[in-house]
Design an enzyme around this catalytic site. Structure first.
Site: not given
Ligand code: BGC
Length: 717
Positions: A276
């Site tokens: 993530d």
């Molecule tokens: C989130 C993800 C997301 C990523 C990119 C993160 O903060 O937890 O779900 O895909 O950001 O935006």
């Protein structure tokens, strides 16, 4: 399935693309070797070659520096390899529509229903179409995106979790089936990569980067992992995002047990694992665990760090090779090597996609209460209508935070309802003031309250209470005290407490986060153009304290751990076991018609060693309107020899039925439907004994039951 056979339409572009390789820059670090890159040898550019042959070919051409550079992203993408004319692979969030990724994809897109609303439809065919539509919008938005960051499938363990609206409810089977269809749509129909997230146990936002989830193997396997497992085994999902939190002492992005032992060795995942955004905290264990790609860019997996780790013997060349090869495979899986792609911007926000968004809202809205058949409304009988509440003119159309999508358009409940009424009808609109609301509602023929969680639900923050914020409980009570024809439409991603007012109102609808067509869908349900057919993917309790996570919900901001002490007893499994009556059970939802269940049949009264049994039940529409019924199948172990949930969902079918029409719902069960995770054997096991097969309209409304006997059933793989 995906990839090789599907690219004939790129054949023309391909020849031009290969041509451009003649002018390749062959600059390679002086001390590193590279193989011959003449165009005739570029198997990796040949869409007809197999996935593995292309992967091996491209991989074999990489220098050590290129391999290491690949291990971290470019904001929202995989690094390009200019020397080999390999473009970067773009990504964008795609849980309810395509959000901007690397600038190239900013701007509006169709905002579909959020994950919770999609799950609430229980309509596999629709979810597959939505997955495909989001994939198509990604490929054609801006300069095009090939990896879609969705679906998000964390189980809604805790009602206060800020991201529940993104997820697909409390049940592993419903979540798994919903996610599987969505992925099949994206990957097989639209031809891009889905990235299932967040692996695993990202069930709350407080301290999400550090919180350590203590969870048993059985609970992991039975509750938190099945959606990922089904996505890998049945939908062949091409990418997985590790979650922010720790699981049993290791960050998910450095968790070998999750990323290698389970994901790859147990399930056979052969795609790419990315972290993530900002979810990597160390170099060595991130690489060793099998987290291939650090996102958004190199913080721990910098060239320097990786080379030092290699030199120190913390990691080996095999580790770098394995992880970078997985990234190369993702490049091959995306279509970027198959020739230039010219996005067709008219595919974004197309009428077909808007229609799908509308359908999902219609099918995801759940009718919870309909006392005195207050709904559907008869527009002809309304002279004055009161429309009250903050969501009347602006709903929370989607989940907030990273999934946020700027919609193409928005239809508010106000616009939707107004369009149903004659111009002579008086509309008394009040946003939130209770005094004004009293006056507005007093003389109205009907009062409709559109209330919401006032943007308190979002990624990064949990709610503090399950009560509606901003005095909306009092607002509802005030309106109901002067108008006996009051209907409440809830607009939220996770459960709210209704005990303060539900007895005083005649109608309640749960609209969840319905997407950009939500106001239109709500109006069509209120006035009976659409018969509601959504059912709850989540138990709605009387009060927050009724939920099993209450003593173990992490509200601290400093690092800490959470004991998942309730184990497998999440959602209705807990309410059933503890005999706690919910306000509305899992799987519940009313219709403007009625359904009768009859003739539950099993293909056999005894399970064969494969555990396969076919179950059928007849369902008839006994009312006067066309409608759809979600027929649910639960399995209840009779006298289990170990601790088992009372019943668990193992099948569902949504049937469209005209008045008087009957159809057969058919379910195929197998050994896994009856199994539990055995921690001693580290495998699935079916205990000998009797099992009730229950056909139900909700987890608390079992209509018919038959018994099957299991002896010597093997789960196999
Ligand atoms: C989130 C993800 C997301 C990523 C990119 C993160 O903060 O937890 O779900 O895909 O950001 O935006």
């Amino acid at each position: 399935m995906l990839i090789t056979s599907m690219f004939s339409h790129y054949a023309f572009f391909f020849s031009c693309f290969v041509g451009s390789l003649v002018s390749l820059s062959m600059a390679v670090d002086a001390d590193e070797s590279s193989t011959d890159d003449t165009p005739s040898n570029t198997i990796y550019l040949d869409p007809k070659a197999s996935r593995e042959a292309r992967t091996e070919d491209l991989y074999s051409r990489l220098t050590q520096d290129e391999k290491i550079k690949l291990l971290a992203g470019t904001g929202f993408g995989i690094q390009p390899i200019e020397r080999l004319s390999v473009p970067g692979v773009e990504m964008a969030d795609a849980g309810q529509g395509v959000r901007g990724g690397n600038k190239t994809t900013e701007g509006p897109a169709t905002l579909f229903a959020s994950g919770m609303t999609m799950a609430s439809t229980w309509n596999s065919t629709l979810l597959r179409k939505i997955g495909a539509a989001i994939g198509v919008e990604g490929l054609n938005k801006g300069t095009g995106v090939h990896i879609m960051l969705g679906p998000a499938v964390n189980i809604t363990r805790a009602p206060l979790n800020g991201r529940n609206g993104e997820y697909m409810g409390e049940d592993p089977f419903l979540t798994a089936q919903s996610a599987c269809e969505y992925i099949l749509g994206m990957q097989n129909d639209a031809n891009c990569l889905a990235c299932i997230k967040h692996f695993a146990c990202n069930n709350e936002e407080a301290d999400r980067m550090w919180v350590d989830v203590n969870v048993s193997e059985r609970t992991l396997h039975e509750i938190y992992l099945p959606a990922f497992e089904t996505a890998v085994k049945k939908a062949h999902v091409r990418s997985v995002m590790s979650s922010y939190n720790q699981v049993n002492g290791f960050h998910a992005s450095a968790n070998k047990h999750l990323l290698t032992d389970i994901l790859r060795d147990e399930w056979g995942f052969d795609g790419v694992v990315m972290s993530d955004w900002g979810g990597v905290h160390e170099t060595k264990n991130t690489i060793l665990s099998g987290n291939d790609l650090e996102m958004p860019d190199a913080k721990y997996l910098t060239s320097k760090n990786v080379k030092t780790a290699l030199k120190n013997g913390d990691i080996s060349q095999t580790d770098i090779d394995r992880n970078s090869r997985n990234i190369v495979r993702a490049i091959v899986d995306s279509c970027v090597l198959d020739g230039p792609h010219t996005p067709d911007h008219s595919r974004v926000g197309s009428p077909e996609h808007m229609e799908l968004s509308y359908r999902a809202a219609c099918e995801g809205i759940v009718l919870l209460k309909n006392q005195n058949n207050i709904l559907p409304l008869d527009a002809k009988k309304i002279k004055t209508i009161a429309l009250i509440g903050p969501a009347v003119k602006k709903m929370q159309y989607g989940a907030e935070g990273s999934p946020h999508v700027d919609p193409i358009t928005e239809t508010s409940p106000f616009d939707g309802i107004k369009s149903k009424l004659d111009s002579s009808v008086k509309i008394n609109y009040v946003e939130i003031d209770a005094e004004e609301a009293l006056n507005a509602a007093r003389d109205a023929d009907i009062a409709i309250l559109c209330v919401n969680t006032l943007w308190t639900e979002s990624e990064g923050v949990d709610r503090e209470s399950m009560l509606l914020p901003g005095g909306q409980d009092a607002l509802i009570s005030a309106v109901a005290s002067v108008n006996s024809h009051t209907v409440v439409a809830l607009n939220n991603g996770a459960p709210v407490e209704m005990a303060n007012w539900i007895e005083n109102v005649d109608g309640v609808l749960e609209t969840w986060l319905p997407g950009e067509e939500g106001g239109k869908a709500l109006a069509d349900i209120l006035f009976g153009d659409i018969n509601p057919s959504g059912k709850l993917p989540e138990t709605l309790a009387f009060k927050r304290e009724d939920y099993p996570d209450t003593p173990n919900f992490h509200t601290k901001t400093e690092p800490g751990s959470i004991e998942y002490a309730e184990g497998i007893y999440v959602g209705y499994r807990y309410f059933d076991k503890k005999n706690i009556k919910p306000l509305f059970p899992f799987g519940f939802g009313l219709s403007y018609t009625s359904f009768d269940y009859s003739d539950l049949r099993l293909s056999s009264q005894t399970l064969s060693p494969s555990g396969k049994v076919t179950v059928t039940v007849d369902v008839k529409n006994t009312g006067e309107r066309e409608g759809a019924e979600v027929v649910q199948l639960y399995i209840r172990p009779i006298d289990p020899i170990m601790d088992r949930p009372i019943r668990e969902l193992k099948g569902f079918v949504k049937l469209d039925l005209k008045p008087g029409e009957a159809k057969k719902a058919t379910f195929a069960l197998d050994a896994r439907s009856f199994a539990h995770w055995d921690e001693v054997l580290s495998s699935w096991k079916v205990d000998d004994g009797a099992y009730a097969i229950e056909a139900a309209a909700s987890s608390s409304d079992i209509r018919l039951s038959e018994t099957v006997r299991a002896t010597g059933v093997n789960v196999g793989d």
